[in-house]
Write an enzyme that holds these catalytic residues in place. Sequence first.
Site, PDB file in Angstrom:
ATOM      1  N   ASN A 159       0.825  -1.207   0.000  1.00 19.35           N
ATOM      2  CA  ASN A 159       0.000   0.000   0.000  1.00 19.35           C
ATOM      3  C   ASN A 159       0.862   1.260   0.000  1.00 19.35           C
ATOM      4  OD1 ASN A 159      -2.351  -1.532   0.068  1.00 19.35           O
ATOM      5  ND2 ASN A 159      -2.478  -1.519   2.290  1.00 19.35           N
ATOM      6  N   TYR A 214       0.639  -9.024  -2.588  1.00 19.00           N
ATOM      7  CA  TYR A 214       1.107  -7.744  -2.040  1.00 19.00           C
ATOM      8  C   TYR A 214       2.628  -7.604  -2.154  1.00 19.00           C
ATOM      9  CZ  TYR A 214      -3.478  -6.542  -0.151  1.00 19.00           C
ATOM     10  OH  TYR A 214      -4.797  -6.202  -0.025  1.00 19.00           O
ATOM     11  N   HIS A 263      -0.981  -7.047   5.905  1.00 19.31           N
ATOM     12  CA  HIS A 263      -2.157  -7.074   6.770  1.00 19.31           C
ATOM     13  C   HIS A 263      -1.825  -7.706   8.125  1.00 19.31           C
ATOM     14  CE1 HIS A 263      -5.118  -6.688   3.147  1.00 19.31           C
ATOM     15  NE2 HIS A 263      -4.361  -5.615   3.341  1.00 19.31           N
TER      16      HIS A 263
END
Length: 798
Positions: A210, A277, A268
Amino acid sequence: MELSRRQTLALASAGAAAGLVARAGGASAAAASGDDPYEPLLARAAQQLTGGAFDPADPDFAAALTALDTQAAAWWRQLDTSAGRTALWADLSPASDPGMFGQSYPRLRTIATAWATPGTSLTGQAAVRDGLLDALRFLHTTGYNASRRETGNWWFWEIGAPRALMDVCVLLRAELPAQDRDAYVATVARFVPDPDRRTNSPTLAETGANRTDKAVIVALRGLLAGDPAALALARDGLSDVRDKGKNSLFQYVTSGDGFYRDGSFVQHSDVAYTGTYGSVLLGGAGQLIALLAGSDWAVTDPAVEVLYEAVERSFEPLLFDGVMMDSVRGRAVSRERARDHVDGAAAVAHILQLAEGAPDAYADRWRAAAKGWILRNTRTPYRTLVGIPDLARAKAVLGDRTVRPADRPDGHFVFADMDRVVHRRRSWACALSLSSRRIAAYEAGNGENLHGWYTGDGMTYLYDGDDTDVFGDAFWPTVDPYRLPGTTVDTRVRADLGTGGGTGTFRPQNAVAGGAVLDARHGAAAMELIADGSTLRAKKAWFFLDNAVVALGAGITASDGRTVETVVENRNLHAQGAPRLVVDGHRQSSRQGWSAALDDARWAHLEGTGGYVFPSGGPLRALREERTGTWSALNTGADTAGSTTPVTRRYATLWFDHGPSPASASYSYVLLPRASAAATLAWSRSRPARVLANDATVQAVAAPRHGLLAAHFWAAGSVDGLGTDGPGTVLVCRRGGDVTVAVADPGRTATELTVRLPFAVRKVVHADDTVSVVPGRRPVLTVRVGGSRGHTHTARLR
């Protein structure tokens, strides 16, 4: 900054290609003046989207160009331009919904890419340009603008929509009115002011993929706005300058999100996520490094070496001929349009992109590995899975005779920090997906991974070089989710997971999950099963040898009155497969729906897969069946929902039936990947690996031919003269006068573990700092396992 030879070549290519893109888009050559530090980087960003110059007559490029043109032209034809519209496309209505505008911008990016790429039916068309400008204004007015507050899934607001919007603006920049550009940049600045924080939760620091995504977004808006401060924010976001490196992407973490020194990658907080990811992080960071190279905002953090090392530590063991192992793809296994081949191709593309700016010592090895992956995967060719930019890099490597394709890796890998184990041989690989109170058994949410109940309970993935589609060919919508290979399950009916908004994980209560690796070649792993919503408990162990995997289970106990099963195999035979199944020399029926109770079975062989040996016999059950399912039953996500079209695949299933409410039941079986029926029979008779113990205290295997003794101790105990004073995993290899010992504490509960060896040792050749050895007739090793997070400690003795 001094540029390497590879960076210089890459930048020269980017510059030439960018000129081609600019002409295709109608941009004036005067726009990129030597006094403008932004336009050359914008041209480079455009080249990253289109691939730059290529030969449209080349069959591979022609196919990729056709694929781009076909999709872009279809969306262009379907684009709603009516005055009273509420959406750009009927299936993405209303555009005010974040899930709908979040999916609309990527479609516009595809159209804009086709418009900016020479050779498509949309290239340079004024009508397409005007339609794109109009569509952007509509979405800005109706859905995504700075006056709105976030609702629904934050990702659409802060990553999905802004990234695609900025890409479109890069491609249209010469035709985009300044007023429009400023409005879009202001919107993105509102929702992505920096890479460091979650806008809808300002106390939450962004991590991993992210953070990378946001850094790229901030860089693109900085280039479009001519804002040097934004470019500095983007660069510094990779290193987390704001928080003094706390969430830097260029560091090894010891908890939470990021790359670990043992090759693990977690996102996460507790999900093994290298394949999605982790790959996104690698791609985004690589893109930004290449984009800003040679500029005033170049990434110069020397710790970027961590990213380079991750290619071989974190990704190469998990890529099987370019296929990304499902054990590290999390909820993405439920995405119909992102199967293991797709995510694998993305990782290969990201590695080749990173190679353009990496030191030669790294880049040369990566290109050799990529060449091997691409050449070996003939079932689903790489060129059919990637667009023109990635195809151009791959073709350059394939055409370079100085790059020799690397072989498949051969070794044993324990990713202790994400509860994963991978055992690799030249023609096959076995991956083990475990879970604990540290690492989630599954992640589900936003309508994804609805049937992921048992994917972290010891699921065993067997990869075969002759069938790279075994998990990618509609496995997840058709397999019986209660019978995943390697798992021991209570057969109760489960409710769908993750049907609400947001994502969540389930972490079981067990401490033990992981194991030890010996000489990077052999290994042992264990997991205590504490079932979710059931009284089922079991102690499971796996022993990884040269040509076999021995699986043991003990203490299988439940009191719920339901049948408990351990699944040996549940093999995808594809749509029409009917391979021979032989049990104890007798060919079984190939009829779909056939089943049998094989209580006295000693070995079995499945044609095209390999052999299975049952050292303690049954109660074994076998089944052939055709199973029909839909991807929509697994995934109803806003932008990842599967189709409702039924798909059917055939399966061959072998399992142990422990009956209802078993009390201290056990099992043992051996996987012999790619073995012939004759070799399986021979193995079952000669027993080159023997089960020494299989109970609630110790599970152990000996392979005398290799001088190997391997055990997992659940408590203090001994087996064949090898003893410990507490729980731990121990492997001992004795060849001639040389002895190697590997020890781990996968439960992470002890401070020290004492190991007693069954033979004399006269000297210590080498020992880790954490290992103390007292030689003698009955040597003793004291291993300081505390704080080692389940990693292996070794000693070499004589």
